[in-house]
Design a protein around this motif. Structure first.
Motif, short mmCIF file in Angstrom:
data_model
loop_
_atom_site.label_atom_id
_atom_site.label_comp_id
_atom_site.label_asym_id
_atom_site.label_seq_id
_atom_site.Cartn_x
_atom_site.Cartn_y
_atom_site.Cartn_z
N ASP A 163 0.82 -1.20 0.00
CA ASP A 163 0.00 0.00 0.00
C ASP A 163 0.85 1.26 0.00
OD1 ASP A 163 0.90 -0.69 2.52
OD2 ASP A 163 -0.84 0.12 3.57
N GLU A 164 2.01 1.23 0.68
CA GLU A 164 2.90 2.39 0.67
C GLU A 164 3.55 2.57 -0.70
OE1 GLU A 164 5.66 2.54 3.83
OE2 GLU A 164 4.17 2.15 5.39
N CYS A 201 2.22 1.75 -3.53
CA CYS A 201 1.20 2.29 -4.43
C CYS A 201 1.09 3.80 -4.28
CB CYS A 201 -0.15 1.63 -4.15
SG CYS A 201 -0.24 -0.10 -4.68
N ARG A 202 1.28 4.32 -3.06
CA ARG A 202 1.25 5.76 -2.86
C ARG A 202 2.50 6.43 -3.44
NH1 ARG A 202 -1.21 4.23 2.12
NH2 ARG A 202 0.80 4.21 3.19
N VAL A 243 -4.21 -4.02 3.66
CA VAL A 243 -3.53 -3.35 2.57
C VAL A 243 -4.52 -2.89 1.51
CG1 VAL A 243 -1.76 -3.62 0.78
CG2 VAL A 243 -1.44 -4.69 3.01
N LYS A 244 -5.56 -3.67 1.29
CA LYS A 244 -6.58 -3.31 0.30
C LYS A 244 -7.91 -3.87 0.74
CE LYS A 244 -7.42 -3.29 -4.74
NZ LYS A 244 -7.16 -1.87 -4.96
#
Length: 411
Positions: free
Chosen positions: A41-42, A44-45, A103-104
């Motif tokens: 997730d980090e 993706c940012r 995470v999603k």
């Protein structure tokens, strides 16, 4: 000559996403190692920083390396309050098993019955019982968020025929990249005042991207012998769906496995002999009783899971993991033997999810309890991973893919 060599080097760096994303600030290998430590997730940012960072984190080679370090558990989470009377909302959670972080999260909407999950080659199949939610079957691409709804045939069924429970699961053909979904339903028909129950087999092709919404169900050939349709009795590995035989009369037991080729859409017969049959191993001895046999896709390998218990001591149990090495030679090798006595639960079902890079095996325990545990074969020690329990997940499996890149698979 030097200028030509330099031009080739510059072109090579231009084609390398790691070199592009580096921008000369850090050595490429250092930058890569730093980013591999970050959760999905980090990362993706981080794609929002610049184009070069987006190219780096979307590289399939990088994504596959990242997935091997950061496996994701995927499961269904029931929303606390019913949306309508008799129905509840369900979310799909992608969870880091060690931190417990979600995470999603994907909302599937309301349902009258519990959904089921299957994952293969970077896609996720979410299926519902067609008796209650015939329009809820879908395939999700977690990396892009694209959803493909599977055909609803409930409006065109014969009124004289009723259908019982159903299940769908997903596979991918390696040679073509096509995704295919197999659906198995129980069909009830009355003949001469006697109700007969048979299984219907259908298959749908979704195309190479898994996003073909025009796919329709086609009749699939019935297996030459009865097979088990439960999730623990089947696995899809490298374009082949494996099924355990359905042995209705206990204590008759068999570890024979029937194969269905997703490419040719044909059953392979005779059946593939399991480890005990092919290696002439006695399933039981004076001390151990063979309790159950399951199938799993562990890190892209077909694995036979044998559960035992000691005679008259049901909490003194163990699990052997046999890996298929060569299907044509029916060659299996036993790589793990896990002692379960220290974590045994009277109603517990133990299912391996993934083998980590350090050799540990993640085991999901369900049936009366929900626990995630890690087994270290070097020390024969068990470690509790309590973070996942707080999410109250069911239909749990390992995600065979990467949230960074839709073309990445761990199968």
């Amino acid at each position: 000559m030097d200028s030509a060599l330099q031009e080739n080097v510059d072109q090579s760096e231009h084609n390398d996403p790691l070199a592009v994303g580096n921008d000369g600030v850090l050595p490429t290998d250092v930058l890569r190692d730093v980013l591999l430590h970050l959760p999905a997730d980090e990362l993706c940012r981080l794609r929002l920083v610049c184009r070069s960072w987006r190219s780096l984190t979307s590289d399939p080679i990088f994504a596959k390396a990242h997935s091997s370090r950061h496996p994701l558990i995927v499961g269904l989470h029931m929303q606390p309050r019913p949306i309508r009377r008799g129905s509840r909302g369900f979310d799909v959670h992608f969870v880091d098993p060690f931190s417990g972080d979600i995470v999603k999260q994907v909302t599937t909407g309301r349902a009258w019955d519990v959904h089921k999950l299957s994952t293969n080659h970077g896609r996720l199949c979410i299926s519902a019982d067609e008796r209650y939610d015939p329009e809820k079957n879908r395939v999700l691409n977690p990396a892009t968020g694209a959803i493909t709804m599977l055909p609803d045939t409930s409006k065109h069924e014969n009124e004289s025929t009723s259908y019982g429970s159903s299940t769908c699961f997903l596979g991918c053909v390696p040679s073509t990249g096509e995704y295919k979904v197999i659906r198995i339903r129980r069909r009830h028909e009355r003949r001469n005042l006697v109700e007969e129950v048979e299984l219907d087999y259908h298959i749908a092709t979704l195309g190479g991207d898994g996003n073909n919404s025009d796919a329709g169900w086609r009749v699939m050939p019935c297996p030459p012998v009865d097979v088990t349709v439960g999730s623990l009795g089947r696995a899809v590995v490298k374009g082949v769906a494996y099924f355990l035989l359905d042995i209705p009369h206990w204590p008759a037991k068999s570890d024979d496995i029937l194969e269905f080729d997703l490419d040719t859409e044909e059953w392979r017969y005779p059946a593939l002999r399991g480890p005990f049959t092919s290696h002439n191993i006695s399933a039981e001895d004076e001390d151990r009783v063979w309790e159950s046999f399951h199938l799993a896709n562990l890190n892209g390998c077909l694995v036979g899971i044998y559960n035992y218990h000691r005679r008259c001591r049901y909490t003194d149990c163990s699990m052997d993991l046999w890996f298929l090495v060569d299907a044509y030679k029916e060659l299996w090798t036993k790589r793990y033997s896990l002692q379960l006595a220290s974590i045994a639960h009277p109603c517990g079902v133990y299912f391996p999810l993934v083998i980590l890079d350090d050799g540990r095996v993640l085991i999901w325990v369900h049936g009366g309890v929900q626990k995630l545990k890690a087994y270290d074969p070097r020390t024969s020690a068990w470690t509790n991973i309590p973070s996942l329990v707080d999410n109250l997940l069911f239909s749990v499996c390992i995600y065979h893919g990467s949230l960074l890149c839709s073309d990445t698979t761990m199968d």
